[in-house]
Design a protein around this motif. Structure first.
Motif, PDB file in Angstrom:
ATOM      1  N   ARG A   3      32.031  -7.114  31.207  1.00 59.17           N
ATOM      2  CA  ARG A   3      31.356  -6.045  30.470  1.00 59.17           C
ATOM      3  C   ARG A   3      32.288  -4.849  30.413  1.00 59.17           C
ATOM      4  NH1 ARG A   3      26.470  -7.265  33.821  1.00 59.17           N
ATOM      5  NH2 ARG A   3      25.232  -8.656  32.561  1.00 59.17           N
ATOM      6  N   TRP A   4      32.323  -4.230  29.259  1.00 64.26           N
ATOM      7  CA  TRP A   4      33.179  -3.075  29.014  1.00 64.26           C
ATOM      8  C   TRP A   4      32.337  -1.948  28.433  1.00 64.26           C
ATOM      9  CZ3 TRP A   4      38.286  -4.053  30.274  1.00 64.26           C
ATOM     10  CH2 TRP A   4      38.664  -5.395  30.351  1.00 64.26           C
ATOM     11  N   VAL A   5      32.737  -0.726  28.705  1.00 61.99           N
ATOM     12  CA  VAL A   5      32.148   0.451  28.066  1.00 61.99           C
ATOM     13  C   VAL A   5      33.243   1.094  27.229  1.00 61.99           C
ATOM     14  CG1 VAL A   5      31.186   2.750  28.453  1.00 61.99           C
ATOM     15  CG2 VAL A   5      30.466   0.844  29.891  1.00 61.99           C
ATOM     16  N   ARG A  35      28.684  -9.444  20.849  1.00 60.56           N
ATOM     17  CA  ARG A  35      29.675  -8.832  21.738  1.00 60.56           C
ATOM     18  C   ARG A  35      29.414  -7.347  21.971  1.00 60.56           C
ATOM     19  NH1 ARG A  35      35.312 -10.420  19.413  1.00 60.56           N
ATOM     20  NH2 ARG A  35      34.296  -9.890  17.479  1.00 60.56           N
ATOM     21  N   ILE A  36      28.999  -6.621  20.924  1.00 61.78           N
ATOM     22  CA  ILE A  36      28.642  -5.205  21.079  1.00 61.78           C
ATOM     23  C   ILE A  36      27.151  -5.183  21.382  1.00 61.78           C
ATOM     24  CG2 ILE A  36      28.604  -2.919  20.021  1.00 61.78           C
ATOM     25  CD1 ILE A  36      30.841  -3.939  18.113  1.00 61.78           C
ATOM     26  N   LEU A  37      26.817  -5.143  22.669  1.00 61.46           N
ATOM     27  CA  LEU A  37      25.422  -5.298  23.103  1.00 61.46           C
ATOM     28  C   LEU A  37      24.589  -4.055  22.848  1.00 61.46           C
ATOM     29  CD1 LEU A  37      26.091  -7.094  26.497  1.00 61.46           C
ATOM     30  CD2 LEU A  37      25.824  -8.102  24.211  1.00 61.46           C
ATOM     31  N   ILE A  38      25.195  -2.908  23.045  1.00 64.37           N
ATOM     32  CA  ILE A  38      24.516  -1.623  22.840  1.00 64.37           C
ATOM     33  C   ILE A  38      25.524  -0.687  22.194  1.00 64.37           C
ATOM     34  CG2 ILE A  38      23.419   0.375  23.944  1.00 64.37           C
ATOM     35  CD1 ILE A  38      22.737  -1.445  26.301  1.00 64.37           C
ATOM     36  N   GLY A  39      25.103   0.061  21.210  1.00 70.45           N
ATOM     37  CA  GLY A  39      25.966   1.048  20.591  1.00 70.45           C
ATOM     38  C   GLY A  39      25.139   2.203  20.077  1.00 70.45           C
ATOM     39  N   LEU A  54      29.111   5.551  22.119  1.00 75.64           N
ATOM     40  CA  LEU A  54      29.250   4.690  23.285  1.00 75.64           C
ATOM     41  C   LEU A  54      28.861   3.277  22.909  1.00 75.64           C
ATOM     42  CD1 LEU A  54      28.452   5.372  26.882  1.00 75.64           C
ATOM     43  CD2 LEU A  54      27.301   3.436  25.854  1.00 75.64           C
ATOM     44  N   TRP A  55      29.641   2.313  23.365  1.00 80.02           N
ATOM     45  CA  TRP A  55      29.314   0.895  23.225  1.00 80.02           C
ATOM     46  C   TRP A  55      29.326   0.257  24.601  1.00 80.02           C
ATOM     47  CZ3 TRP A  55      33.335  -1.276  19.184  1.00 80.02           C
ATOM     48  CH2 TRP A  55      33.026  -0.805  17.906  1.00 80.02           C
ATOM     49  N   VAL A  56      28.475  -0.736  24.784  1.00 84.16           N
ATOM     50  CA  VAL A  56      28.581  -1.678  25.896  1.00 84.16           C
ATOM     51  C   VAL A  56      28.938  -3.011  25.258  1.00 84.16           C
ATOM     52  CG1 VAL A  56      27.399  -2.856  27.785  1.00 84.16           C
ATOM     53  CG2 VAL A  56      26.908  -0.432  27.322  1.00 84.16           C
ATOM     54  N   TRP A  87      33.172  -2.439  33.273  1.00 82.63           N
ATOM     55  CA  TRP A  87      31.906  -1.940  33.820  1.00 82.63           C
ATOM     56  C   TRP A  87      31.125  -3.071  34.459  1.00 82.63           C
ATOM     57  CZ3 TRP A  87      26.745  -2.456  31.461  1.00 82.63           C
ATOM     58  CH2 TRP A  87      25.772  -1.685  32.110  1.00 82.63           C
ATOM     59  N   GLY A  88      30.453  -2.766  35.546  1.00 83.93           N
ATOM     60  CA  GLY A  88      29.544  -3.703  36.186  1.00 83.93           C
ATOM     61  C   GLY A  88      28.233  -3.014  36.489  1.00 83.93           C
ATOM     62  N   LYS A  89      27.132  -3.683  36.162  1.00 82.88           N
ATOM     63  CA  LYS A  89      25.805  -3.127  36.423  1.00 82.88           C
ATOM     64  C   LYS A  89      25.539  -3.106  37.923  1.00 82.88           C
ATOM     65  CE  LYS A  89      22.508  -5.169  34.207  1.00 82.88           C
ATOM     66  NZ  LYS A  89      21.622  -5.975  33.385  1.00 82.88           N
ATOM     67  N   ALA A  90      24.860  -2.075  38.395  1.00 85.46           N
ATOM     68  CA  ALA A  90      24.501  -1.999  39.800  1.00 85.46           C
ATOM     69  C   ALA A  90      23.459  -3.058  40.155  1.00 85.46           C
ATOM     70  CB  ALA A  90      23.962  -0.603  40.137  1.00 85.46           C
ATOM     71  N   LEU A  91      22.491  -3.261  39.296  1.00 84.00           N
ATOM     72  CA  LEU A  91      21.451  -4.269  39.502  1.00 84.00           C
ATOM     73  C   LEU A  91      21.542  -5.266  38.354  1.00 84.00           C
ATOM     74  CD1 LEU A  91      18.426  -1.967  40.412  1.00 84.00           C
ATOM     75  CD2 LEU A  91      19.930  -3.200  41.990  1.00 84.00           C
TER      76      LEU A  91
END
Length: 97
Positions: A3-5, A35-39, A54-56, A87-91
């Motif tokens: 995962r990338w930001v 691939r672009i999960l959130i933008g 911002l993109w995830v 990037w890595g999610k905490a949960l």
């Protein structure tokens, strides 16, 4: 898969690029939704002009993320700079926005 930001910083001149290429940009995001999960755009406060975005992204390697950025109709090097961070999610749980 990593995962990338991607954090975009815009100059004030980017507002005209946004207006001119908005439809193409949204189509690009939809075409690459796997691939672009959130933008989305960033503002200093609600209803203020956009100052960036911002993109995830999920991609195997950094260069894939760079390619996504450079092929986005919004990309305008004189008006938009970007940083890419791993990037890595905490949960590790699903989130619905």
């Amino acid at each position: 898969m990593t995962r990338w930001v991607v954090i975009f910083d815009d100059t004030p001149g980017m507002l005209s690029v946004r207006k001119a290429r908005g439809g193409e940009h949204i189509a690009y995001l939809k075409e690459n939704a796997d691939r672009i999960l959130i933008g989305g755009g960033l503002r200093s406060v609600p209803d203020a002009p956009f100052v960036g975005g911002l993109w995830v992204v999920e991609a195997e390697i950094y260069d894939e993320v760079v390619e996504l950025v450079l092929n986005d109709p919004y990309f305008s090097p004189e008006h938009r700079k970007f940083r890419i961070l791993a990037w890595g999610k905490a949960l590790d749980r699903s989130v619905t926005l």
